[in-house]
Motif scaffolding. Structure first.
Motif, PDB file in Angstrom:
ATOM      1  N   GLU A 102       0.541  -0.895   0.567  1.00 40.50           N
ATOM      2  CA  GLU A 102      -0.210  -0.008   0.487  1.00 40.50           C
ATOM      3  C   GLU A 102       0.392   1.059   0.383  1.00 40.50           C
ATOM      4  OE1 GLU A 102      -2.501  -0.166   3.709  1.00 40.50           O
ATOM      5  OE2 GLU A 102      -3.717  -2.248   3.092  1.00 40.50           O
ATOM      6  N   GLN A 103       1.867   0.881   0.420  1.00 43.33           N
ATOM      7  CA  GLN A 103       3.275   2.551   0.765  1.00 43.33           C
ATOM      8  C   GLN A 103       3.901   2.421  -0.149  1.00 43.33           C
ATOM      9  OE1 GLN A 103       4.282   2.385   4.922  1.00 43.33           O
ATOM     10  NE2 GLN A 103       2.090   2.604   5.586  1.00 43.33           N
ATOM     11  N   THR A 104       4.371   1.804  -0.878  1.00 43.18           N
ATOM     12  CA  THR A 104       5.711   1.688  -1.777  1.00 43.18           C
ATOM     13  C   THR A 104       4.645   2.277  -3.271  1.00 43.18           C
ATOM     14  OG1 THR A 104       6.106  -0.317  -0.893  1.00 43.18           O
ATOM     15  CG2 THR A 104       7.404   0.094  -3.571  1.00 43.18           C
ATOM     16  N   PRO A 105       5.431   3.504  -3.846  1.00 45.08           N
ATOM     17  CA  PRO A 105       5.540   4.504  -4.828  1.00 45.08           C
ATOM     18  C   PRO A 105       4.811   3.263  -5.869  1.00 45.08           C
ATOM     19  CG  PRO A 105       7.762   5.381  -3.226  1.00 45.08           C
ATOM     20  CD  PRO A 105       6.764   3.750  -3.088  1.00 45.08           C
ATOM     21  N   ALA A 106       3.892   3.969  -6.383  1.00 43.89           N
ATOM     22  CA  ALA A 106       3.345   2.942  -8.075  1.00 43.89           C
ATOM     23  C   ALA A 106       4.734   2.869  -8.714  1.00 43.89           C
ATOM     24  CB  ALA A 106       2.684   3.998  -8.439  1.00 43.89           C
ATOM     25  N   VAL A 107       5.834   3.969  -8.509  1.00 43.79           N
ATOM     26  CA  VAL A 107       6.892   3.224 -10.202  1.00 43.79           C
ATOM     27  C   VAL A 107       8.665   4.013  -9.552  1.00 43.79           C
ATOM     28  CG1 VAL A 107       7.397   4.911 -11.664  1.00 43.79           C
ATOM     29  CG2 VAL A 107       6.037   5.236 -11.976  1.00 43.79           C
ATOM     30  N   PHE A 108       9.281   2.720  -9.250  1.00 36.69           N
ATOM     31  CA  PHE A 108      10.464   2.198  -9.231  1.00 36.69           C
ATOM     32  C   PHE A 108      11.075   4.426  -9.432  1.00 36.69           C
ATOM     33  CE2 PHE A 108      14.569   0.932  -9.201  1.00 36.69           C
ATOM     34  CZ  PHE A 108      14.372   0.393  -7.987  1.00 36.69           C
ATOM     35  N   PRO A 109      12.565   4.330  -9.119  1.00 33.60           N
ATOM     36  CA  PRO A 109      12.888   5.937  -8.733  1.00 33.60           C
ATOM     37  C   PRO A 109      14.046   5.681 -10.308  1.00 33.60           C
ATOM     38  CG  PRO A 109      13.363   4.545  -6.869  1.00 33.60           C
ATOM     39  CD  PRO A 109      12.166   3.791  -7.053  1.00 33.60           C
ATOM     40  N   SER A 110      14.050   6.644 -10.768  1.00 31.14           N
ATOM     41  CA  SER A 110      14.161   7.099 -11.592  1.00 31.14           C
ATOM     42  C   SER A 110      16.077   7.000 -11.340  1.00 31.14           C
ATOM     43  CB  SER A 110      14.185   7.257 -12.853  1.00 31.14           C
ATOM     44  OG  SER A 110      14.127   9.283 -12.245  1.00 31.14           O
ATOM     45  N   THR A 111      16.220   8.082 -10.505  1.00 30.64           N
ATOM     46  CA  THR A 111      17.685   8.445  -9.563  1.00 30.64           C
ATOM     47  C   THR A 111      17.266   8.105  -7.801  1.00 30.64           C
ATOM     48  OG1 THR A 111      18.677  10.142  -9.589  1.00 30.64           O
ATOM     49  CG2 THR A 111      16.684  10.895  -8.750  1.00 30.64           C
ATOM     50  N   ALA A 112      18.450   7.837  -7.575  1.00 29.42           N
ATOM     51  CA  ALA A 112      18.486   7.431  -6.305  1.00 29.42           C
ATOM     52  C   ALA A 112      19.998   7.791  -6.097  1.00 29.42           C
ATOM     53  CB  ALA A 112      18.157   6.394  -5.958  1.00 29.42           C
ATOM     54  N   GLU A 120      34.468   3.197 -10.465  1.00 28.38           N
ATOM     55  CA  GLU A 120      33.212   3.325 -11.917  1.00 28.38           C
ATOM     56  C   GLU A 120      33.952   2.548 -13.356  1.00 28.38           C
ATOM     57  OE1 GLU A 120      31.666   5.573 -14.352  1.00 28.38           O
ATOM     58  OE2 GLU A 120      31.760   5.371 -11.827  1.00 28.38           O
ATOM     59  N   GLY A 121      32.905   1.530 -13.897  1.00 29.56           N
ATOM     60  CA  GLY A 121      33.262   0.477 -14.701  1.00 29.56           C
ATOM     61  C   GLY A 121      33.232  -0.632 -13.555  1.00 29.56           C
ATOM     62  N   ALA A 122      32.516  -0.565 -12.400  1.00 29.29           N
ATOM     63  CA  ALA A 122      32.219  -2.202 -11.992  1.00 29.29           C
ATOM     64  C   ALA A 122      31.494  -2.092 -13.374  1.00 29.29           C
ATOM     65  CB  ALA A 122      32.392  -1.733 -10.691  1.00 29.29           C
ATOM     66  N   TYR A 123      30.621  -3.722 -12.702  1.00 29.44           N
ATOM     67  CA  TYR A 123      29.856  -4.438 -13.647  1.00 29.44           C
ATOM     68  C   TYR A 123      28.558  -3.659 -12.785  1.00 29.44           C
ATOM     69  CZ  TYR A 123      31.722  -7.441 -17.202  1.00 29.44           C
ATOM     70  OH  TYR A 123      32.570  -7.998 -18.116  1.00 29.44           O
ATOM     71  N   SER A 124      28.773  -3.902 -11.511  1.00 31.02           N
ATOM     72  CA  SER A 124      28.291  -3.557 -10.070  1.00 31.02           C
ATOM     73  C   SER A 124      27.348  -1.837 -10.902  1.00 31.02           C
ATOM     74  CB  SER A 124      28.296  -2.859  -8.724  1.00 31.02           C
ATOM     75  OG  SER A 124      28.795  -4.866  -8.572  1.00 31.02           O
ATOM     76  N   GLN A 125      28.290  -0.845 -11.580  1.00 36.24           N
ATOM     77  CA  GLN A 125      28.010   0.305 -11.857  1.00 36.24           C
ATOM     78  C   GLN A 125      27.129  -0.002 -13.140  1.00 36.24           C
ATOM     79  OE1 GLN A 125      30.399   2.290 -14.377  1.00 36.24           O
ATOM     80  NE2 GLN A 125      28.362   3.217 -14.901  1.00 36.24           N
ATOM     81  N   ILE A 126      27.246  -0.959 -14.253  1.00 38.65           N
ATOM     82  CA  ILE A 126      26.466  -1.023 -15.025  1.00 38.65           C
ATOM     83  C   ILE A 126      25.371  -1.730 -14.872  1.00 38.65           C
ATOM     84  CG2 ILE A 126      26.456  -2.972 -17.076  1.00 38.65           C
ATOM     85  CD1 ILE A 126      29.400  -2.512 -17.244  1.00 38.65           C
ATOM     86  N   ALA A 127      24.848  -2.598 -13.421  1.00 39.07           N
ATOM     87  CA  ALA A 127      24.184  -2.986 -12.742  1.00 39.07           C
ATOM     88  C   ALA A 127      22.902  -1.561 -12.757  1.00 39.07           C
ATOM     89  CB  ALA A 127      24.144  -4.136 -11.848  1.00 39.07           C
ATOM     90  N   ALA A 128      23.396  -0.895 -11.592  1.00 44.72           N
ATOM     91  CA  ALA A 128      23.022   0.059 -11.544  1.00 44.72           C
ATOM     92  C   ALA A 128      21.940   0.837 -12.310  1.00 44.72           C
ATOM     93  CB  ALA A 128      24.396   0.859 -10.677  1.00 44.72           C
ATOM     94  N   ASP A 129      23.077   1.507 -13.393  1.00 46.90           N
ATOM     95  CA  ASP A 129      22.689   2.128 -15.043  1.00 46.90           C
ATOM     96  C   ASP A 129      21.165   1.100 -15.292  1.00 46.90           C
ATOM     97  OD1 ASP A 129      24.150   3.910 -14.057  1.00 46.90           O
ATOM     98  OD2 ASP A 129      25.423   2.869 -15.635  1.00 46.90           O
ATOM     99  N   ARG A 130      21.483  -0.406 -14.781  1.00 51.80           N
ATOM    100  CA  ARG A 130      20.299  -0.889 -15.372  1.00 51.80           C
ATOM    101  C   ARG A 130      19.248  -0.486 -14.534  1.00 51.80           C
ATOM    102  NH1 ARG A 130      20.386  -5.996 -18.151  1.00 51.80           N
ATOM    103  NH2 ARG A 130      22.608  -5.096 -19.242  1.00 51.80           N
ATOM    104  N   PHE A 131      19.392  -0.193 -13.275  1.00 51.85           N
ATOM    105  CA  PHE A 131      18.197  -0.106 -11.991  1.00 51.85           C
ATOM    106  C   PHE A 131      17.067   1.211 -12.547  1.00 51.85           C
ATOM    107  CE2 PHE A 131      20.048  -3.803  -9.964  1.00 51.85           C
ATOM    108  CZ  PHE A 131      19.364  -4.654  -9.127  1.00 51.85           C
ATOM    109  N   PHE A 132      18.263   2.160 -12.715  1.00 52.59           N
ATOM    110  CA  PHE A 132      18.089   2.908 -11.981  1.00 52.59           C
ATOM    111  C   PHE A 132      18.597   4.046 -13.546  1.00 52.59           C
ATOM    112  CE2 PHE A 132      19.261   1.634  -7.758  1.00 52.59           C
ATOM    113  CZ  PHE A 132      18.395   2.168  -7.409  1.00 52.59           C
ATOM    114  N   ARG A 133      17.479   5.409 -14.332  1.00 54.79           N
ATOM    115  CA  ARG A 133      18.364   5.731 -15.473  1.00 54.79           C
ATOM    116  C   ARG A 133      19.205   6.984 -14.689  1.00 54.79           C
ATOM    117  NH1 ARG A 133      12.954   5.746 -16.410  1.00 54.79           N
ATOM    118  NH2 ARG A 133      12.233   8.274 -15.910  1.00 54.79           N
ATOM    119  N   HIS A 134      19.021   7.160 -13.409  1.00 52.66           N
ATOM    120  CA  HIS A 134      19.965   8.538 -13.427  1.00 52.66           C
ATOM    121  C   HIS A 134      20.363   8.515 -11.963  1.00 52.66           C
ATOM    122  CE1 HIS A 134      19.468  10.662 -16.621  1.00 52.66           C
ATOM    123  NE2 HIS A 134      18.029  10.855 -16.415  1.00 52.66           N
ATOM    124  N   PRO A 135      21.348   6.924 -11.506  1.00 49.97           N
ATOM    125  CA  PRO A 135      22.158   6.700  -9.768  1.00 49.97           C
ATOM    126  C   PRO A 135      23.019   7.682  -9.594  1.00 49.97           C
ATOM    127  CG  PRO A 135      22.710   5.793 -11.728  1.00 49.97           C
ATOM    128  CD  PRO A 135      22.013   5.986 -12.764  1.00 49.97           C
TER     129      PRO A 135
END
Length: 381
Positions: A102-112, A120-135
């Motif tokens: 009920e309390q979670t927003p309807a849309v996953f955040p685009s930035t956080a 910089e350049g780690a695969y974790s960063q690539i994954a973060a860019d997959r989850f968020f448009r502007h992390p």
């Protein structure tokens, strides 16, 4: 002499009776559930269930005793599923889940503000860019640092590798899961292409030391075997390996890393796509401190400690089977300071709004010593 068709007819007749009796038993179980709810009684009666299982073993010849007990367990699991009313108000175990929906927003955040292990350049960063448009990414030295950053509220989310399609689970991360408070909000798969990177002008035959994380090394064994004069050194991740090579004064060192790190750290690609298999993917989880369940969540993760007795894992698996829930992953890790006890990690395909999921979450405590619900989420492709 009785022929095969007659014997099969007899089996069919017995099966018909069995299923008629099974339907009757389930109907009675449903009425028992109504009776208990009307009077505020507990649905689960462990003493009676143990007696029923023991009694089942004694009703058949000794060679069938174990099978009879397994059958009784399945019958009682089906009964429990009917005694729990999916439309009933949530109990204490399910209320946090409904509240999060009920309390979670309807849309996953685009930035956080996102914590990642490495640079910089780690695969974790690539994954973060997959989850968020502007992390906005904070890079930390270790996986534990990512857990702590999220747990202490320094970052809203953390991104961690949890398994690889060829090298298996990332055991360090699973071990840390037992020590930290977190929830899973998303997962995603990132294609992994390992390349051998070195400073401009370095030749392949010149390489004497190679740096990379353990996972990448395990995934590139065939290629590394062709370089017998090169020593392999383990570092935290592929981007840190590339950075280390770029900052080294030596011209005979190299890194197993991503192609993006070549341009990022001004390195040449000496050999490309050196992983043993082309279908190499690493799965990442996006974690948060608070339970957040975004719309469409159709997977769930649990950490479970089972009773240390024969059949305990079977009973848990039978529960998933009885509820027709597909088990996507099962991982076990030893529990520190508890000899021969294991934490089991279950990932199950279960939509958070389904009655089967509610039944699972309101009855799972009957089959284990303890459990933690890690969250419901979707996998981003």
């Amino acid at each position: 002499m009785t022929d095969l068709s007659q014997l099969r007819s007899e089996i069919d007749r017995i099966d018909t009776q069995l299923f008629e009796l099974f339907s009757q038993r389930v109907d009675v179980a449903r009425r028992i559930g109504d009776y208990k709810r009307e009077r505020g009684l507990a649905v689960f009666d462990p003493t009676r269930e143990r007696q029923k299982v023991a009694d089942a073993g004694g009703r058949v010849p000794p060679e069938l005793s174990t099978y009879a007990q397994v059958l009784m367990e399945l019958l009682m699991e089906a009964a429990r599923s009917q005694e729990v009313d999916p439309a009933a108000p949530a109990d204490a175990d399910f209320e946090p889940i409904e509240r999060a929906v009920e309390q979670t927003p309807a849309v996953f955040p685009s930035t956080a503000q996102v914590a990642c292990q490495g640079v910089e350049g780690a695969y974790s960063q690539i994954a973060a860019d997959r989850f968020f448009r502007h992390p906005s990414i904070s890079y930390l030295d270790s996986f534990e640092g990512v857990f702590r950053a999220v747990e202490q509220g320094l970052c809203q989310y953390g991104v961690l590798p949890i398994e690889n399609s060829t090298a298996g689970s990332v055991n360090k991360v699973y071990d840390l899961m037992m020590e930290h408070d977190f929830h899973v909000t998303r997962t995603s798969r990132v294609r992994i292409d390992h390349n051998l990177l070195a400073k401009p002008g370095t030749r392949l035959e010149d390489v004497r030391d190679i740096y990379s994380p353990e996972q990448a090394i395990n995934q590139s064994q065939a290629f590394l075997s062709t370089l017998p004069n090169a020593r392999v050194h383990v570092v935290e991740n592929t981007a840190m390996a590339a950075k280390r090579v770029s900052e080294s004064y030596r011209a005979d060192v190299a890194a197993l890393s991503s192609r993006s790190c070549a341009s990022l750290y001004n390195l040449d690609v000496l050999a490309e796509c050196v992983q043993d298999r082309d279908n190499n993917y690493t799965r990442f989880a996006c974690i948060s401190k608070d339970l957040q369940i975004f719309p469409g969540a159709d997977r769930a993760s649990l950490m479970v400690v089972l009773n240390h007795e024969p059949g305990s894992l079977y009973k848990m698996l039978a529960k998933f089977y009885a509820l027709d829930l597909n088990l996507l992953k099962l991982e076990s890790r030893p529990i520190p300071e508890r000899e021969f006890e294991f934490m089991f990690y279950f990932e199950v395909a279960a939509h958070v709004a389904s009655p089967e999921f509610k039944t699972l979450m309101t009855t799972i405590g009957q089959h284990c010593q303890e459990y933690r619900y890690l969250g419901s989420y979707t996998e981003v492709l």
